[in-house]
Design a protein around this motif. Structure first.
Motif, PDB file in Angstrom:
ATOM      1  N   ARG A  93       0.833  -1.222   0.000  1.00 25.74           N
ATOM      2  CA  ARG A  93       0.000   0.000   0.000  1.00 25.74           C
ATOM      3  C   ARG A  93       0.855   1.254   0.000  1.00 25.74           C
ATOM      4  O   ARG A  93       0.527   2.245  -0.657  1.00 25.74           O
ATOM      5  N   PRO A  97       0.488   3.914  -4.420  1.00 20.80           N
ATOM      6  CA  PRO A  97      -0.613   4.771  -3.936  1.00 20.80           C
ATOM      7  C   PRO A  97      -1.958   4.448  -4.587  1.00 20.80           C
ATOM      8  O   PRO A  97      -3.002   4.809  -4.037  1.00 20.80           O
ATOM      9  N   GLU A 100      -5.465   2.001  -2.450  1.00 17.55           N
ATOM     10  CA  GLU A 100      -5.803   2.733  -1.231  1.00 17.55           C
ATOM     11  C   GLU A 100      -6.006   1.781  -0.051  1.00 17.55           C
ATOM     12  O   GLU A 100      -5.568   2.059   1.064  1.00 17.55           O
ATOM     13  N   GLU A 101      -6.693   0.681  -0.277  1.00 20.03           N
ATOM     14  CA  GLU A 101      -6.887  -0.348   0.748  1.00 20.03           C
ATOM     15  C   GLU A 101      -6.709  -1.718   0.094  1.00 20.03           C
ATOM     16  O   GLU A 101      -7.039  -1.899  -1.085  1.00 20.03           O
ATOM     17  N   GLN A 297      -6.447   8.548   8.396  1.00 20.40           N
ATOM     18  CA  GLN A 297      -6.238   7.185   7.893  1.00 20.40           C
ATOM     19  C   GLN A 297      -7.007   6.160   8.723  1.00 20.40           C
ATOM     20  O   GLN A 297      -7.600   5.223   8.182  1.00 20.40           O
ATOM     21  N   TYR A 342     -16.790   3.781  -4.913  1.00 17.07           N
ATOM     22  CA  TYR A 342     -15.811   2.758  -4.551  1.00 17.07           C
ATOM     23  C   TYR A 342     -15.604   1.855  -5.758  1.00 17.07           C
ATOM     24  O   TYR A 342     -16.564   1.415  -6.394  1.00 17.07           O
ATOM     25  N   LYS A 362      -9.060  -1.777  -2.826  1.00 12.79           N
ATOM     26  CA  LYS A 362      -9.894  -0.605  -3.125  1.00 12.79           C
ATOM     27  C   LYS A 362      -9.016   0.387  -3.882  1.00 12.79           C
ATOM     28  O   LYS A 362      -7.993   0.852  -3.385  1.00 12.79           O
ATOM     29  N   ASN A 364      -7.628   3.671  -5.319  1.00  9.24           N
ATOM     30  CA  ASN A 364      -7.610   5.065  -4.868  1.00  9.24           C
ATOM     31  C   ASN A 364      -8.036   5.961  -6.040  1.00  9.24           C
ATOM     32  O   ASN A 364      -7.218   6.338  -6.884  1.00  9.24           O
ATOM     33  N   HIS A 367      -6.220   9.404  -6.292  1.00  9.16           N
ATOM     34  CA  HIS A 367      -4.891   9.313  -6.916  1.00  9.16           C
ATOM     35  C   HIS A 367      -5.016   9.027  -8.413  1.00  9.16           C
ATOM     36  O   HIS A 367      -4.238   9.545  -9.222  1.00  9.16           O
TER      37      HIS A 367
END
Length: 707
Positions: A93, A97, A100-101, A297, A342, A362, A364, A367
């Motif tokens: 992670r 970038p 995200e998750e 976060q 999402y 997930k 980002n 980004h």
């Protein structure tokens, strides 16, 4: 009837011009415009297809970029030891970038709903953020206030009484409660140093955190607030930051999240004010920013875990039986949670024991839109002024072209926007505008040329007719005096005159007709010289009044014979000026002759000479038929004769006034006419008074003559 006849018809010329020039030009213009519009539409379609192909290619590149990150994640998570799952995926992670998750789910536990031996559910990663287990607030809400604290008394007496009560009390909870009231009373009365000491005593008391986590947080907050009021800013900032760190990392053990959020908000508000003051060390500000980022976060992690367990796991439970190990690529789920989009990608990977796990991430999107899309969506060869824009599938933006994303982003479209038209589109637009403009100008030029040609043709036809009339008139003018001279000469030769009076009369007729013939021939010769540019004038200083008198005297016989009376206004002396005596006399004679020819009843003529504004003026006024207003501007044209039938019935060559105008202008003068039909006409000759050839000459004419 027209004034002239010709085998060439003006209407026929107009018809030929319209049918042969204007109509074909209009047809060609319309055909060319249609072809230009068709070409523009074809270019627009071609450009739209090019833009759409570029949008599809860029959309595929965006998804390929995401797929590359997913592939790396799959390689990192395959056969991953559970003990290494957290550090490995956390490191991924931080390095990528776009992820995200990341989550890792045990497929068997998910399907069979079996908890892990340590009590966890099917989610292997991520776990809840580290935090101290919460405790109930028993002391703060159940311990009664000491009775003496409820009785009204001054603050100093209350503090003293509570201290004695605290020393005698055997209950730890009662002592903690008394200390809390003492500290609050001292803080409220402004004894901040003593309040800080009491709050610190409260924090060092046995089991204070166990009995009341909120009371411990309150004490720490009041200590920081008191230090800030005492002006000990550095200590206050450190105390606030320590408390803020424990609140963020959930080490305060408060059971109610709303109470923790309240204290966190109060601490942040006070810290912002203290950190904005000058003199605060930079590390303290960096520590605060890092804690704020950590708080965001952790909040995002909690939100994602809630979304994962509430929405994603039920769907994965349905999809898990169909997921196969070794399956290429990720499957994707586009959803919205808490008002935000999402994008979840998931696939099957092997565990360290060969079991099946579900790996997901997930994406980002922030980004992706802020960093990845600007890099991938470079318009490049599409040219300047063209941009790619990502919009919703149902967006109403005006795109030159657009294309959907192949699979990952079902709610997005990639559109092409022209901030300014492409060169080829501008060229087509210029052609659409320029072609009609050029053709319209061409048609206007053709029409103007046809009009000028028709006007020139009409003038030439009229001029030809005038020449024909001139030849006819001159022939008649020559024939009549010659016939009279011959007839009376033969009469005298044959001795048919009966008396000396008749002989004298015949001589006078012969003399008069010869003079008229001479006058006519002089006009024709003068006109010929004028037309060929050979007419010259002998300019000498002379008396204009004397020339007028001599001309009237020479023409008096004709005037008397025709029954005219002449009224003169001629001064005895006028300034001498440069004149051609014969030319001025001939001009005056032409004016007098016209006055005689075009006067019927009122046979009065007025001739006046005067000096006006440095010039000499000669006026000849008659009371004849006058000149029509439409003819006033043309009476000095060669061969021109008026439209009045009485004028056309009178013999004349149409050269007299043209010769007069040329002669007067050669002297540097002007001639003007004022007339009204039925009331006569007044011709005014104006001559400048000049002693030499350069007197009164304009400067530009002098320079030209000197050159």
């Amino acid at each position: 009837m027209p004034r002239y006849a010709s085998h060439i018809s003006i209407r026929r010329i107009v018809a030929i011009a319209v049918l042969a020039i204007i109509v074909p030009s209009l047809v060609l213009t319309l055909v060319g415009l249609k072809l230009t519009l068709d070409l523009k539409r074809q270019l627009d379609r071609s450009l739209a297809e090019q833009y759409a192909a570029a949008a599809r290619a860029r959309a595929e590149q965006v998804e390929a970029h995401v797929a590359a990150v997913e592939k790396r994640l799959k390689e990192a998570a395959d056969r991953l030891d559970p003990k290494q799952a957290a550090p490995t995926l956390e490191r991924f992670r931080s390095e990528w970038p776009l992820a995200e998750e990341v989550f890792l789910v045990d497929a068997r536990r998910l399907l069979e709903k079996l908890p892990a031996p340590e009590g966890r559910d099917a989610v292997l990663y991520p776990q809840e953020p580290d935090s101290a287990p919460p405790l109930s607030e028993t002391l703060l809400w159940t311990e009664p206030m000491p009775a003496l604290a409820r009785a009204p008394q001054p603050p100093e007496a209350l503090v003293a009484s509570l201290r004695k009560y605290r020393e005698r009390s055997l209950s730890p909870a009662a002592r903690i409660r008394a200390t809390q009231v003492i500290a609050a009373t001292l803080f409220r009365t402004g004894k901040l140093d003593e309040a800080v000491a009491e709050y610190r005593r409260l924090l060092t008391a046995d089991d204070v955190a166990v009995l009341s986590p909120s009371l411990a947080v309150l004490a720490r907050y009041q200590i920081a607030a008191a230090l800030a009021r005492l002006g000990r800013g550095q200590e206050a900032v450190s105390a606030y930051l320590d408390l803020f760190a424990d609140l963020v990392r959930e080490r305060t053990r408060m059971a109610e999240a709303s109470r923790a959020a309240y204290f966190k908000q109060r601490v942040q508000r006070d810290l912002e004010g203290l950190l904005a003051a000058p003199g605060v060390p930079a590390p303290e500000r960096r520590r605060y920013d890092a804690l704020c980022e950590e708080d965001a976060q952790r909040a995002a992690r909690y939100e994602f875990l809630a979304y994962l367990r509430r929405f994603v796991l039920p769907r994965l439970e349905d999809q898990a039986p169909t997921l196969r190990l070794g399956e290429e690529g990720f499957r994707h789920l586009w959803d919205e949670f808490a008002g935000r989009p999402y994008l979840i990608g998931y696939t099957a990977v092997r565990g360290e024991d060969g079991s099946r796990r579900i790996l997901g991430l997930k994406v980002n999107l922030a980004h992706l839109t802020d960093t990845v899309l600007p890099q991938v969506l470079d318009p490049g060869p599409l040219g300047p002024g063209v941009e790619f824009v990502v919009a919703g599938r149902n967006a109403t933006a005006s795109f030159a072209a657009s294309a959907p994303f192949p699979s990952m982003f079902p709610s997005w479209r990639l559109g092409v926007v022209e901030r300014r038209p492409a060169a080829i589109r501008r060229l087509a637009l210029y052609n659409v505008i320029l072609f009609p403009v050029v053709n319209v100008l061409m048609i206007v030029a053709i029409v103007a040329g046809v009009v000028i040609m028709l006007r020139g043709t009409a003038r030439e036809l009229e001029f030809s007719q005038l020449k024909s009339d001139f030849v006819s008139n001159v022939s008649h003018e020559l024939k009549t005096p010659l016939a009279l001279i011959r007839m009376f000469a033969e009469t005298l030769e044959m001795g048919r005159a009966k008396s000396p009076e008749k002989v004298q009369e015949y001589y006078r007729i012969i003399m008069r007709e010869s003079e008229r013939l001479t006058h006519l021939i002089n006009n024709v010769l003068d006109f010929s010289r004028i037309e060929s540019g050979r007419k010259t004038y002998d300019l000498r200083l002379d008396d204009l009044a004397d020339i007028v008198r001599d001309t009237l005297r020479a023409y008096s016989y004709e005037l008397d014979k025709q029954g005219f009376s002449v009224e003169t206004e001629i001064p005895e002396e006028v300034p001498e000026t440069l004149l051609d005596r014969n030319a001025i006399a001939l001009a005056l004679l032409n004016l007098l002759s016209n006055a005689v020819k075009y006067t019927t009843d009122d046979k009065r003529i007025r001739v006046a000479v005067a000096e006006r504004n440095g010039a000499l003026a000669v006026e000849v006024t008659d009371h004849g038929i006058g000149i029509d207003e439409a003819d006033l501007g043309k009476v000095f044209d060669k061969f021109y004769r008026g439209r009045d039938e009485r004028v056309r019935a009178t013999r004349g060559s149409g050269l007299g006034l043209a010769i007069v105008k040329h002669s007067i202008e050669a002297h540097g003068g002007t001639i003007a006419v004022a007339s009204e039909p039925g009331k006569g006409s007044t011709f005014t000759i104006t001559l400048p008074i000049r002693k030499t050839l350069t007197d009164g000459e304009p400067n530009d004419r002098k320079r030209m003559r000197d050159a």
